[in-house]
Design a protein around this motif. Structure first.
Motif, short mmCIF file in Angstrom:
data_model
loop_
_atom_site.label_atom_id
_atom_site.label_comp_id
_atom_site.label_asym_id
_atom_site.label_seq_id
_atom_site.Cartn_x
_atom_site.Cartn_y
_atom_site.Cartn_z
N ARG A 110 30.14 -2.07 19.40
CA ARG A 110 29.96 -2.12 21.03
C ARG A 110 28.74 -1.20 21.40
O ARG A 110 28.44 -0.98 22.60
CB ARG A 110 31.54 -1.14 21.23
CG ARG A 110 32.63 -1.84 21.18
CD ARG A 110 33.83 -0.96 22.03
NE ARG A 110 34.86 -1.89 21.66
CZ ARG A 110 35.47 -2.89 22.40
NH1 ARG A 110 34.44 -3.53 23.39
NH2 ARG A 110 36.49 -3.57 22.14
N THR A 111 28.03 -0.77 20.37
CA THR A 111 26.66 -0.46 20.81
C THR A 111 25.81 -1.48 21.16
O THR A 111 24.82 -1.23 21.84
CB THR A 111 26.07 0.45 19.37
OG1 THR A 111 25.93 -0.66 18.41
CG2 THR A 111 26.81 1.40 19.09
N ASN B 213 32.37 -12.19 15.99
CA ASN B 213 31.94 -11.28 17.26
C ASN B 213 30.92 -11.95 18.10
O ASN B 213 29.83 -11.89 17.70
CB ASN B 213 31.67 -9.88 16.74
CG ASN B 213 32.87 -9.02 16.12
OD1 ASN B 213 33.49 -8.33 16.46
ND2 ASN B 213 32.83 -9.47 14.60
N ASN C 91 36.06 -10.47 19.82
CA ASN C 91 36.13 -10.40 18.57
C ASN C 91 37.39 -11.33 18.24
O ASN C 91 38.64 -11.19 18.57
CB ASN C 91 36.70 -8.99 18.09
CG ASN C 91 37.08 -8.91 16.39
OD1 ASN C 91 36.67 -9.80 15.78
ND2 ASN C 91 37.57 -7.83 16.19
N PRO D 235 33.78 -0.77 15.44
CA PRO D 235 33.32 -0.11 16.82
C PRO D 235 31.76 0.10 17.00
O PRO D 235 31.43 0.20 18.00
CB PRO D 235 33.78 1.65 16.54
CG PRO D 235 34.15 1.44 15.03
CD PRO D 235 34.61 0.02 14.47
N SER E 241 27.26 -4.58 22.62
CA SER E 241 27.82 -5.06 23.91
C SER E 241 29.22 -4.45 24.10
O SER E 241 30.12 -4.82 23.18
CB SER E 241 28.10 -6.64 23.52
OG SER E 241 28.72 -7.31 24.40
N PRO E 242 29.19 -3.69 25.17
CA PRO E 242 30.73 -3.20 25.64
C PRO E 242 31.63 -4.31 25.73
O PRO E 242 32.95 -4.18 25.86
CB PRO E 242 30.51 -2.37 26.58
CG PRO E 242 29.40 -2.79 27.27
CD PRO E 242 28.52 -3.40 26.16
N HIS E 243 31.18 -5.68 25.94
CA HIS E 243 32.16 -6.54 26.12
C HIS E 243 32.53 -7.56 25.04
O HIS E 243 32.46 -8.81 25.04
CB HIS E 243 31.53 -7.43 27.43
CG HIS E 243 31.14 -6.65 28.60
ND1 HIS E 243 31.98 -5.92 29.28
CD2 HIS E 243 30.15 -6.35 29.15
CE1 HIS E 243 31.49 -5.31 30.50
NE2 HIS E 243 30.10 -5.53 30.31
N LYS E 244 32.36 -7.04 23.74
CA LYS E 244 32.37 -7.82 22.86
C LYS E 244 33.65 -8.75 22.76
O LYS E 244 34.87 -8.25 23.24
CB LYS E 244 32.14 -7.08 21.39
CG LYS E 244 33.37 -6.23 20.91
CD LYS E 244 33.44 -5.73 19.66
CE LYS E 244 34.74 -4.97 19.15
NZ LYS E 244 34.95 -4.87 17.74
N LEU F 106 28.83 -11.22 21.19
CA LEU F 106 28.21 -9.99 21.89
C LEU F 106 27.32 -10.21 23.09
O LEU F 106 26.33 -10.05 23.12
CB LEU F 106 27.42 -9.21 20.75
CG LEU F 106 28.23 -8.87 19.46
CD1 LEU F 106 27.18 -8.32 18.54
CD2 LEU F 106 29.43 -8.34 19.76
N ARG G 97 25.56 -9.38 26.36
CA ARG G 97 25.09 -8.23 26.93
C ARG G 97 24.63 -8.11 28.24
O ARG G 97 24.43 -7.19 28.85
CB ARG G 97 23.63 -7.94 26.11
CG ARG G 97 23.61 -7.69 24.51
CD ARG G 97 22.40 -8.04 23.85
NE ARG G 97 22.19 -9.40 24.00
CZ ARG G 97 20.86 -9.95 23.49
NH1 ARG G 97 20.12 -9.26 22.57
NH2 ARG G 97 20.58 -11.15 23.45
#
Length: 366
Positions: free
Chosen positions: A238-239, A288, A246, A235, A241-244, A290, A292
């Motif tokens: 997500r700080t 992951n 995984n 979790p 990238s909200p579009h991570k 990430l 941005r």
């Protein structure tokens, strides 16, 4: 909603459960009986036994005790045609007909709906030791993983965190997490009279070029702080990238250093943040990506393609425990040959002739 623990039979080391039982609730029910069910995803408080079965979930303990497929003895299920079926038996050995139990596990709900599971239980070990090994860089830590897994004592957890993972884990978990190029979180379990020797064997293998420090967690609070930080990692990403994206790719353990090197090269080539952590003792790395912004999201598509190409070249495959779903479906022909995919489609048609169970998932179009 099918959340009953129907039976816990300590003498025969089995539990019979419905698929809506949460993994964490089952573990809590087993603990007073000094037993556990081996699969332990970091989402145990939220994920169901049925979900674990659908994706063949693993977790840190899989390195020693196996994933879901290794810890389910029998299933009841309903096929896509509406037929009720039973497969497997409440015995740890069985050679009676085709192994439909293991076929359904990991099939991502595309063949049948599980309604009941008979699970293999394991007694809790008498003692456990937790070690934290820090390294100069990710390559040194990856080489240590290969050394640890090449010696006779199997750790019950062997987790890998790269430098960016450590930064995030420290931000969320405090000073229990060091600043370093990479870290291994190691656990060894066993009986009290043998645990120290087992720990020393694993610690010896962890030492080598690039090691900075090797620390034993001295208290239960220190152990929990380490694992709490590890659980918070996903979790926390997500700080950034909200579009991570995984991915849970897996390679032979000896190829893990090459996989880590490949992820670093992809990050540099595509100018994209990539954070790696995961169940290194199985060669199962959570990579992951990430992105941005829109430009990085576009480059992430090419980076993902490169990641899967590297994994296949290293003798690995697309998923260790999360499954294929829709996101990786179109990459399946890279991992599985055409004849085998056709056989899988035929099996799907036999179980689910109308294609009503998770339509479009797992298998690419012919």
């Amino acid at each position: 909603r099918m959340q009953r623990i129907i039976d816990i039979d300590v003498d025969n080391r089995i539990a019979v459960v419905e698929p809506g039982v949460l993994n964490g609730d089952l573990q809590a029910a087993l603990a007073p009986r000094r037993m556990f069910w081996a699969p332990d995803p970091t989402s145990a408080a939220l994920c169901t036994i049925g979900g674990n079965i659908a994706c063949n979930a693993g977790g840190p303990r899989a390195v020693k005790y196996g994933a879901t497929r290794d810890n389910v003895l029998a299933l009841r299920a309903v096929s896509g045609a509406g037929a009720s079926l039973r497969c497997g038996s409440a015995t740890t050995k069985g050679a009676t007909g085709y192994d439909l139990t293991h076929l359904l596990i990991g099939s991502e709900g595309t063949l049948a709906i599980v309604t009941e599971a008979t699970l293999k239980l394991t007694p809790l070990a008498g003692d456990k030791r937790t070690l934290r090994a820090t390294y100069r860089d990710v390559a040194a830590a990856a080489r240590a993983v290969a050394r640890i897994m090449a010696q006779p004592v199997a750790p019950c957890a062997l987790e890998f965190l790269d430098d960016e993972s450590l930064r995030l884990a420290r931000a969320h978990g405090g000073e229990a997490i060091p600043v370093a190029g990479a870290m291994l979180l190691l656990e060894v379990d066993g009986e009290t009279d043998s645990i120290d020797a087992a720990m020393q064997a694993v610690a010896q293998a962890a030492q080598g070029e690039g090691l900075i420090d090797l620390d034993l967690a001295a208290t239960g609070a220190q152990v929990e702080a380490l694992w709490a930080a590890r659980r918070a990692l996903s979790p926390a990403l997500r700080t950034i990238s909200p579009h991570k994206i995984n991915e849970d790719v897996v390679v032979p353990v000896s190829r893990l250093p090459a996989l880590v090197a490949a992820t670093r090269e992809l990050a540099q080539r595509h100018r994209l943040p990539i954070v790696c952590f995961g169940h290194a003792g199985n060669g199962n790395l959570h990579v992951n990506l990430l992105p941005r912004d829109d430009a990085e999201r576009e480059r992430a598509v090419a980076a993902l393609d490169g990641l899967f190409a590297a994994v296949i070249e290293l003798g690995g495959t697309l998923s260790g425990e999360h499954g294929i779903g829709l996101a990786k479906r179109d990459f399946m022909p890279r991992a599985i040959d055409a004849a085998t995919l056709d056989l899988m489609r035929a099996i799907k048609a036999q179980f689910d002739p109308a294609g009503i169970l998770n339509p479009g998932k797992l298998l690419p179009a012919a």
